[in-house]
Design a protein around this motif. Structure first.
Motif, PDB file in Angstrom:
ATOM      1  N   ASN A   1       8.376  17.916  62.801  1.00 35.26           N
ATOM      2  CA  ASN A   1       9.358  18.366  61.824  1.00 35.26           C
ATOM      3  C   ASN A   1       9.973  17.175  61.109  1.00 35.26           C
ATOM      4  OD1 ASN A   1       9.101  21.140  62.443  1.00 35.26           O
ATOM      5  ND2 ASN A   1      10.364  20.820  64.263  1.00 35.26           N
TER       6      ASN A   1
ATOM      7  N   GLU B   1       3.710  16.172  49.900  1.00 31.13           N
ATOM      8  CA  GLU B   1       3.005  15.566  51.027  1.00 31.13           C
ATOM      9  C   GLU B   1       1.908  14.631  50.521  1.00 31.13           C
ATOM     10  OE1 GLU B   1       0.642  16.893  55.083  1.00 31.13           O
ATOM     11  OE2 GLU B   1       2.031  18.297  54.140  1.00 31.13           O
TER      12      GLU B   1
ATOM     13  N   ASN C   1       0.390  17.153  60.400  1.00 31.17           N
ATOM     14  CA  ASN C   1       1.183  16.762  59.230  1.00 31.17           C
ATOM     15  C   ASN C   1       1.841  15.391  59.426  1.00 31.17           C
ATOM     16  OD1 ASN C   1       3.029  17.505  61.243  1.00 31.17           O
ATOM     17  ND2 ASN C   1       4.525  18.231  59.752  1.00 31.17           N
TER      18      ASN C   1
ATOM     19  N   ASN D   1       2.390  20.323  64.672  1.00 32.73           N
ATOM     20  CA  ASN D   1       3.158  19.773  63.568  1.00 32.73           C
ATOM     21  C   ASN D   1       4.448  19.139  64.065  1.00 32.73           C
ATOM     22  OD1 ASN D   1       1.314  20.540  61.652  1.00 32.73           O
ATOM     23  ND2 ASN D   1       2.436  22.350  61.006  1.00 32.73           N
TER      24      ASN D   1
ATOM     25  N   ASP E   1       5.075  15.173  56.736  1.00 34.39           N
ATOM     26  CA  ASP E   1       5.114  15.961  55.496  1.00 34.39           C
ATOM     27  C   ASP E   1       5.337  15.043  54.298  1.00 34.39           C
ATOM     28  OD1 ASP E   1       4.630  18.355  56.871  1.00 34.39           O
ATOM     29  OD2 ASP E   1       6.758  18.728  57.177  1.00 34.39           O
ATOM     30  N   ASN E   2       6.421  15.267  53.561  1.00 36.79           N
ATOM     31  CA  ASN E   2       6.663  14.476  52.349  1.00 36.79           C
ATOM     32  C   ASN E   2       7.727  13.394  52.558  1.00 36.79           C
ATOM     33  OD1 ASN E   2       8.714  16.415  52.580  1.00 36.79           O
ATOM     34  ND2 ASN E   2       9.132  16.350  50.380  1.00 36.79           N
TER      35      ASN E   2
END
Length: 150
Positions: A19, A73, A106, A17, A125-126
């Motif tokens: 960050n 996400e 992600n 993943n 992510d989002n």
């Protein structure tokens, strides 16, 4: 320059993943790099999924990097796909093009060089980063994205 063909690199897999950074972190990091920061959330007033949006303008206003924070996400993935499809349409109608795509845990990233432009979508992510700049700034943009982790 790829006059008659294209180069395509696609990486997929599990990977680790990445960050995501916050909108505040984006603004602070870009200000530290002497970019001019503009809050741009209001331009998306018709899109309820967008929580925050900032534009970082290069010192000489030659290009901009847009950072978008979405509700989820899923919303970020949808916006990524929508913009990637727009880029792909432009790529289909050009003879000079090179693109790459990475899809990991992600994280998704799509880059395209077409018609003298360097286009980047990078999602963690989002969050989503969107760039549509002259290709002469590619190396500078890539360095900034690396520093941001995107």
């Amino acid at each position: 320059v790829f006059p008659t063909g294209s180069i395509c690199l696609i990486f997929t897999g599990c990977g680790k993943n990445k960050n995501a950074i916050s909108a505040k972190e984006f603004s602070e990091k870009m200000e530290d790099k002497d970019y001019i920061i503009q809050e741009s959330t209001s331009q998306y007033s018709d899109n309820d999924e967008i929580e925050e949006s900032y534009i970082a303008l290069s010192e000489d206003y030659s290009y901009q990097i847009e950072f978008i924070l979405l509700d989820s996400e899923s919303d970020a993935s949808n916006m990524y796909s929508h913009n990637k499809n727009k880029f792909e349409t432009e790529r289909e109608y050009s003879s000079s093009k090179a693109h790459s795509e990475i899809n990991l845990a992600n994280y998704s990233k799509y880059t395209l060089i077409v018609n003298g432009k360097y286009k980047v979508l990078s999602r963690i992510d989002n969050t989503l980063i969107y760039i549509n700049a002259d290709s002469e700034y590619k190396d500078e943009i890539d360095n900034v994205l690396e520093d941001l982790g995107y």
